[in-house]
Design a protein around this motif. Structure first.
Motif, PDB file in Angstrom:
ATOM      1  N   ASP A  71       0.789  -1.277  -0.085  1.00 25.77           N
ATOM      2  CA  ASP A  71      -0.083   0.092   0.005  1.00 25.77           C
ATOM      3  C   ASP A  71       0.895   1.290   0.188  1.00 25.77           C
ATOM      4  OD1 ASP A  71      -2.473   1.331  -0.045  1.00 25.77           O
ATOM      5  OD2 ASP A  71      -2.655   1.338   2.084  1.00 25.77           O
ATOM      6  N   LEU A  72       1.691   1.403  -0.928  1.00 27.25           N
ATOM      7  CA  LEU A  72       2.711   2.439  -1.002  1.00 27.25           C
ATOM      8  C   LEU A  72       1.773   3.738  -1.604  1.00 27.25           C
ATOM      9  CD1 LEU A  72       5.205   0.650  -3.266  1.00 27.25           C
ATOM     10  CD2 LEU A  72       5.395   1.033  -0.734  1.00 27.25           C
ATOM     11  N   THR A  73       2.568   5.120  -0.899  1.00 25.32           N
ATOM     12  CA  THR A  73       1.901   5.988  -1.320  1.00 25.32           C
ATOM     13  C   THR A  73       2.458   6.546  -2.684  1.00 25.32           C
ATOM     14  OG1 THR A  73       3.693   7.377  -0.285  1.00 25.32           O
ATOM     15  CG2 THR A  73       1.727   6.857   1.206  1.00 25.32           C
ATOM     16  N   TYR A  74       1.962   7.678  -3.154  1.00 21.95           N
ATOM     17  CA  TYR A  74       2.347   8.200  -4.446  1.00 21.95           C
ATOM     18  C   TYR A  74       3.890   8.537  -4.446  1.00 21.95           C
ATOM     19  CZ  TYR A  74      -1.387   8.157  -7.806  1.00 21.95           C
ATOM     20  OH  TYR A  74      -2.474   7.635  -8.845  1.00 21.95           O
ATOM     21  N   ARG A  75       4.290   9.139  -3.317  1.00 21.85           N
ATOM     22  CA  ARG A  75       5.540   9.594  -3.195  1.00 21.85           C
ATOM     23  C   ARG A  75       6.509   8.528  -2.988  1.00 21.85           C
ATOM     24  NH1 ARG A  75       5.909  13.459   1.781  1.00 21.85           N
ATOM     25  NH2 ARG A  75       5.164  14.777   0.224  1.00 21.85           N
ATOM     26  N   GLU A  76       6.314   7.514  -2.424  1.00 19.74           N
ATOM     27  CA  GLU A  76       7.224   6.184  -2.239  1.00 19.74           C
ATOM     28  C   GLU A  76       7.227   5.468  -3.594  1.00 19.74           C
ATOM     29  OE1 GLU A  76       5.945   5.142   2.434  1.00 19.74           O
ATOM     30  OE2 GLU A  76       4.568   4.222   0.561  1.00 19.74           O
ATOM     31  N   GLY A  84      11.992   6.107  -9.577  1.00 24.24           N
ATOM     32  CA  GLY A  84      12.795   7.426  -9.807  1.00 24.24           C
ATOM     33  C   GLY A  84      12.135   8.492 -10.826  1.00 24.24           C
ATOM     34  N   ILE A  85      11.221   8.591 -10.630  1.00 19.05           N
ATOM     35  CA  ILE A  85      10.222   9.449 -11.596  1.00 19.05           C
ATOM     36  C   ILE A  85       9.482  10.548 -10.513  1.00 19.05           C
ATOM     37  CG2 ILE A  85       9.714   8.011 -13.428  1.00 19.05           C
ATOM     38  CD1 ILE A  85       6.762   7.530 -12.297  1.00 19.05           C
ATOM     39  N   SER A  86       9.361  11.905 -11.242  1.00 19.00           N
ATOM     40  CA  SER A  86       8.594  12.749 -10.233  1.00 19.00           C
ATOM     41  C   SER A  86       7.118  12.337  -9.984  1.00 19.00           C
ATOM     42  CB  SER A  86       8.644  14.050 -10.952  1.00 19.00           C
ATOM     43  OG  SER A  86       7.710  14.226 -11.992  1.00 19.00           O
ATOM     44  N   GLN A  87       6.764  12.839  -8.672  1.00 19.78           N
ATOM     45  CA  GLN A  87       5.631  12.488  -8.091  1.00 19.78           C
ATOM     46  C   GLN A  87       4.529  13.154  -9.274  1.00 19.78           C
ATOM     47  OE1 GLN A  87       4.912  13.368  -4.168  1.00 19.78           O
ATOM     48  NE2 GLN A  87       3.094  13.015  -3.919  1.00 19.78           N
ATOM     49  N   GLY A  88       4.629  14.395  -9.738  1.00 24.25           N
ATOM     50  CA  GLY A  88       3.669  14.908 -10.465  1.00 24.25           C
ATOM     51  C   GLY A  88       3.506  14.134 -11.776  1.00 24.25           C
ATOM     52  N   SER A  89       4.514  13.440 -12.243  1.00 25.73           N
ATOM     53  CA  SER A  89       4.221  12.657 -13.501  1.00 25.73           C
ATOM     54  C   SER A  89       3.553  11.326 -13.357  1.00 25.73           C
ATOM     55  CB  SER A  89       5.506  12.511 -14.353  1.00 25.73           C
ATOM     56  OG  SER A  89       6.440  11.653 -13.495  1.00 25.73           O
ATOM     57  N   LEU A  90       3.524  11.045 -11.931  1.00 28.26           N
ATOM     58  CA  LEU A  90       3.046   9.492 -11.911  1.00 28.26           C
ATOM     59  C   LEU A  90       1.529   9.422 -12.287  1.00 28.26           C
ATOM     60  CD1 LEU A  90       4.148   6.986 -10.418  1.00 28.26           C
ATOM     61  CD2 LEU A  90       3.172   7.640  -8.220  1.00 28.26           C
ATOM     62  N   GLY A  91       0.707  10.341 -12.117  1.00 28.72           N
ATOM     63  CA  GLY A  91      -0.891  10.120 -12.238  1.00 28.72           C
ATOM     64  C   GLY A  91      -0.806  10.116 -13.708  1.00 28.72           C
TER      65      GLY A  91
END
Length: 187
Positions: free
Chosen positions: A141-146, A152-159
């Motif tokens: 149950d990892l967070t987006y930050r984790e 190794g990518i930015s949190q903003g590009s994850l979505g």
């Protein structure tokens, strides 16, 4: 730093804990007061152990992480709980209890096949999609930050990446499933 030895600091952190718990509790499906209590218990338990490198050098940061960790635990517990009287409850003789003796063979086989098909489809996705979707489906149950840190990518590009990967997976699975029949329409 031992938070319990500094009563002023504990008093200062109380409002922050209340605010954080109020923000996280609805998503965890629990009462904010219960979440607060769980964090206080975590603090008490951590003060009894030997000094930990993750002990609160920055108390506010530790407190926020503790609230989120307790909320994640509550969400996991809620997913595993099966109410009494539910057909899947083991004492009620229902199926789908995780491979127990009461589980019917057909649903167990279908569940296994569905899971294998999904894992196989995820593995065939292009680029970073397989590792991203495995991280999203992880039991940790990892967070987006984790997840962003692991990949190794930015949190903003994850979505946006997640959306593209899910769209690709949706198209792949739709192509593998037979098209629905005509349902009463004449050819």
């Amino acid at each position: 730093m031992d938070l319990l030895k500094d009563p002023d600091l504990v008093g200062e952190l109380g409002p922050l804990l209340s605010a954080e718990a109020a923000a996280e509790a609805p998503g965890a499906g629990m009462d904010a007061a219960d979440l607060e209590q769980a964090v206080w218990v975590r603090l008490l338990e951590s003060s009894r152990r030997a000094p930990d490198p993750e002990d609160p050098a920055e108390p506010a940061r530790w407190l926020r992480r503790a609230v989120r960790a307790e909320a994640r635990l509550a969400r996991r517990r809620a997913r595993r709980e099966i109410p009494y009287g539910h057909p899947r409850h083991p004492e009620e003789g229902g199926g789908r209890t995780g491979g127990g003796a009461g589980q019917e063979p057909e649903p167990a086989l279908l569940d296994g096949e569905e899971n294998r098909a999904l894992r196989s489809a995820v593995a065939r996705l292009p680029g970073r999609c397989p590792e991203l979707l495995r991280a999203l489906l992880s039991p940790r149950d990892l967070t987006y930050r984790e997840i962003a840190g692991e990949l190794g990518i930015s949190q903003g590009s994850l979505g946006p990446v997640r959306s593209r990967c899910l769209g690709c997976l949706r198209r792949m699975l739709a192509a593998e499933v037979a098209a629905p029949g005509l349902r009463g329409r004449e050819p």
